[in-house]
Design a protein around this motif. Structure first.
Motif, PDB file in Angstrom:
ATOM      1  N   UNK A 251       0.857  -1.184   0.000  1.00 45.01           N
ATOM      2  CA  UNK A 251       0.000   0.000   0.000  1.00 45.01           C
ATOM      3  C   UNK A 251       0.889   1.228   0.000  1.00 45.01           C
ATOM      4  N   UNK A 252       0.302   2.372  -0.315  1.00 42.68           N
ATOM      5  CA  UNK A 252       1.056   3.618  -0.285  1.00 42.68           C
ATOM      6  C   UNK A 252       0.181   4.736   0.257  1.00 42.68           C
ATOM      7  N   UNK A 253       0.841   5.644   0.987  1.00 43.12           N
ATOM      8  CA  UNK A 253       0.175   6.864   1.439  1.00 43.12           C
ATOM      9  C   UNK A 253       1.060   8.039   1.040  1.00 43.12           C
ATOM     10  N   UNK A 254       0.450   9.182   0.754  1.00 41.59           N
ATOM     11  CA  UNK A 254       1.242  10.344   0.339  1.00 41.59           C
ATOM     12  C   UNK A 254       2.247  10.740   1.427  1.00 41.59           C
ATOM     13  N   UNK A 255       3.492  10.920   1.028  1.00 40.27           N
ATOM     14  CA  UNK A 255       4.524  11.242   2.020  1.00 40.27           C
ATOM     15  C   UNK A 255       4.324  12.588   2.720  1.00 40.27           C
ATOM     16  N   UNK A 256       3.700  13.602   2.083  1.00 40.41           N
ATOM     17  CA  UNK A 256       3.549  14.871   2.809  1.00 40.41           C
ATOM     18  C   UNK A 256       2.724  14.770   4.099  1.00 40.41           C
ATOM     19  N   UNK A 257       1.868  13.754   4.225  1.00 42.24           N
ATOM     20  CA  UNK A 257       1.072  13.650   5.453  1.00 42.24           C
ATOM     21  C   UNK A 257       1.784  12.847   6.543  1.00 42.24           C
ATOM     22  N   UNK A 258       2.917  12.226   6.192  1.00 41.86           N
ATOM     23  CA  UNK A 258       3.645  11.405   7.160  1.00 41.86           C
ATOM     24  C   UNK A 258       4.566  12.295   7.994  1.00 41.86           C
ATOM     25  N   UNK A 259       4.366  12.251   9.319  1.00 42.90           N
ATOM     26  CA  UNK A 259       5.224  13.013  10.218  1.00 42.90           C
ATOM     27  C   UNK A 259       6.461  12.225  10.601  1.00 42.90           C
ATOM     28  N   UNK A 260       6.297  10.929  10.859  1.00 41.14           N
ATOM     29  CA  UNK A 260       7.416  10.082  11.250  1.00 41.14           C
ATOM     30  C   UNK A 260       7.020   8.624  11.145  1.00 41.14           C
ATOM     31  N   UNK A 261       8.049   7.779  11.123  1.00 40.05           N
ATOM     32  CA  UNK A 261       7.861   6.327  11.189  1.00 40.05           C
ATOM     33  C   UNK A 261       8.771   5.840  12.309  1.00 40.05           C
ATOM     34  N   UNK A 262       8.255   4.926  13.119  1.00 40.98           N
ATOM     35  CA  UNK A 262       9.059   4.417  14.224  1.00 40.98           C
ATOM     36  C   UNK A 262       8.654   2.996  14.558  1.00 40.98           C
ATOM     37  N   UNK A 263       9.490   2.362  15.346  1.00 39.20           N
ATOM     38  CA  UNK A 263       9.165   1.020  15.823  1.00 39.20           C
ATOM     39  C   UNK A 263       8.105   1.147  16.913  1.00 39.20           C
ATOM     40  N   UNK A 264       7.378   0.073  17.134  1.00 39.72           N
ATOM     41  CA  UNK A 264       6.356   0.057  18.175  1.00 39.72           C
ATOM     42  C   UNK A 264       7.051  -0.077  19.523  1.00 39.72           C
ATOM     43  N   UNK A 265       6.749   0.841  20.420  1.00 41.95           N
ATOM     44  CA  UNK A 265       7.337   0.772  21.749  1.00 41.95           C
ATOM     45  C   UNK A 265       6.267   0.322  22.733  1.00 41.95           C
ATOM     46  N   UNK A 266       5.550   1.256  23.286  1.00 43.77           N
ATOM     47  CA  UNK A 266       4.501   0.920  24.249  1.00 43.77           C
ATOM     48  C   UNK A 266       3.209   1.613  23.842  1.00 43.77           C
ATOM     49  N   UNK A 267       2.161   0.825  23.725  1.00 43.92           N
ATOM     50  CA  UNK A 267       0.832   1.366  23.420  1.00 43.92           C
ATOM     51  C   UNK A 267      -0.016   1.201  24.671  1.00 43.92           C
ATOM     52  N   UNK A 268      -0.625   2.289  25.101  1.00 40.51           N
ATOM     53  CA  UNK A 268      -1.506   2.252  26.263  1.00 40.51           C
ATOM     54  C   UNK A 268      -2.926   1.975  25.781  1.00 40.51           C
ATOM     55  N   UNK A 269      -3.497   0.842  26.179  1.00 41.01           N
ATOM     56  CA  UNK A 269      -4.870   0.524  25.752  1.00 41.01           C
ATOM     57  C   UNK A 269      -5.864   1.548  26.306  1.00 41.01           C
ATOM     58  N   UNK A 270      -6.889   1.822  25.525  1.00 32.98           N
ATOM     59  CA  UNK A 270      -7.971   2.712  25.947  1.00 32.98           C
ATOM     60  C   UNK A 270      -9.257   1.893  25.913  1.00 32.98           C
ATOM     61  N   UNK A 271      -9.937   1.775  27.070  1.00 33.51           N
ATOM     62  CA  UNK A 271     -11.151   0.952  27.091  1.00 33.51           C
ATOM     63  C   UNK A 271     -12.285   1.543  26.258  1.00 33.51           C
ATOM     64  N   UNK A 272     -13.162   0.656  25.813  1.00 31.95           N
ATOM     65  CA  UNK A 272     -14.396   0.997  25.092  1.00 31.95           C
ATOM     66  C   UNK A 272     -14.145   1.742  23.778  1.00 31.95           C
ATOM     67  N   UNK A 273     -13.077   1.351  23.074  1.00 31.63           N
ATOM     68  CA  UNK A 273     -12.832   1.908  21.746  1.00 31.63           C
ATOM     69  C   UNK A 273     -13.154   0.851  20.697  1.00 31.63           C
ATOM     70  N   UNK A 274     -13.144   1.249  19.465  1.00 31.33           N
ATOM     71  CA  UNK A 274     -13.368   0.307  18.367  1.00 31.33           C
ATOM     72  C   UNK A 274     -12.267  -0.754  18.393  1.00 31.33           C
ATOM     73  N   UNK A 275     -12.532  -1.970  17.923  1.00 35.14           N
ATOM     74  CA  UNK A 275     -11.536  -3.044  17.962  1.00 35.14           C
ATOM     75  C   UNK A 275     -10.231  -2.707  17.235  1.00 35.14           C
ATOM     76  N   UNK A 276     -10.290  -1.871  16.193  1.00 35.22           N
ATOM     77  CA  UNK A 276      -9.085  -1.534  15.443  1.00 35.22           C
ATOM     78  C   UNK A 276      -8.237  -0.457  16.120  1.00 35.22           C
ATOM     79  N   UNK A 277      -8.756   0.176  17.168  1.00 29.91           N
ATOM     80  CA  UNK A 277      -7.984   1.178  17.901  1.00 29.91           C
ATOM     81  C   UNK A 277      -7.187   0.449  18.981  1.00 29.91           C
ATOM     82  N   UNK A 278      -5.866   0.429  18.816  1.00 25.83           N
ATOM     83  CA  UNK A 278      -4.991  -0.273  19.754  1.00 25.83           C
ATOM     84  C   UNK A 278      -4.842   0.486  21.065  1.00 25.83           C
ATOM     85  N   UNK A 279      -5.002   1.806  21.013  1.00 23.51           N
ATOM     86  CA  UNK A 279      -4.826   2.644  22.200  1.00 23.51           C
ATOM     87  C   UNK A 279      -4.160   3.944  21.809  1.00 23.51           C
ATOM     88  N   UNK A 280      -3.279   4.438  22.693  1.00 22.45           N
ATOM     89  CA  UNK A 280      -2.563   5.684  22.429  1.00 22.45           C
ATOM     90  C   UNK A 280      -1.077   5.497  22.730  1.00 22.45           C
TER      91      UNK A 280
END
Length: 157
Positions: free
Chosen positions: A21-50
């Protein structure tokens, strides 16, 4: 109707389930490895957290889940692509992302109108580069439509 991207557009290529897949580069702020995601309860299943990145709290969407694909564990190739579009900053979890490519306008075609389901709404075009087929995402439509995308299914011809 969607329109192909502007001529001489640059994109970030990423993969989900062996599809590029591709997304336009001007909208990309950064790319990084996954570190720690804080889950947020009662969100849609595709929302991993913050995540907290560069002084911002950013909601994180797992594109595999959003696309109706099997969720897999993160590994050293998994990337968080942080995008900023329409005054929103969102992190997208993808299987891998490592290419920054200029896509010539003549290699981009509009998505076929016959494509079933969500596909034609969320693609701005389909690019062919040598023997590769790349699906160009319309990120604005993807993030502003229904809470989830129906998985692709086989339809009888």
């Amino acid at each position: 109707m969607t329109h192909p991207p502007n001529p001489n557009s640059t994109f970030i290529f990423f993969e989900l389930a062996h599809t590029t897949y591709a997304i336009p580069s001007p909208i990309v702020q950064q790319m990084e490895m996954i570190d720690h995601i804080t889950p947020v309860p009662k969100t849609q299943p595709f929302v991993e957290g913050v995540v907290f990145s560069r002084g911002q709290v950013i909601p994180v969407v797992n594109l595999r889940v959003k696309f109706g694909l099997e969720k897999i564990p993160y590994n050293c190739s998994t990337r968080l692509i942080v995008i900023h579009i329409n005054q929103r900053t969102i992190g997208l979890i993808v299987d891998t992302a490592r290419e920054f490519v200029c896509v010539p306008p003549e290699s981009i075609q509009p998505p076929p109108e016959e494509m079933p389901g969500w596909t034609s709404r969320y693609l701005s075009g389909i690019a062919t580069l040598k023997d590769r087929v790349i699906l160009l995402l319309n990120v604005d439509q993807l993030l502003n439509q229904s809470p989830s995308i129906e998985p692709l299914t086989q339809h009888p011809i």
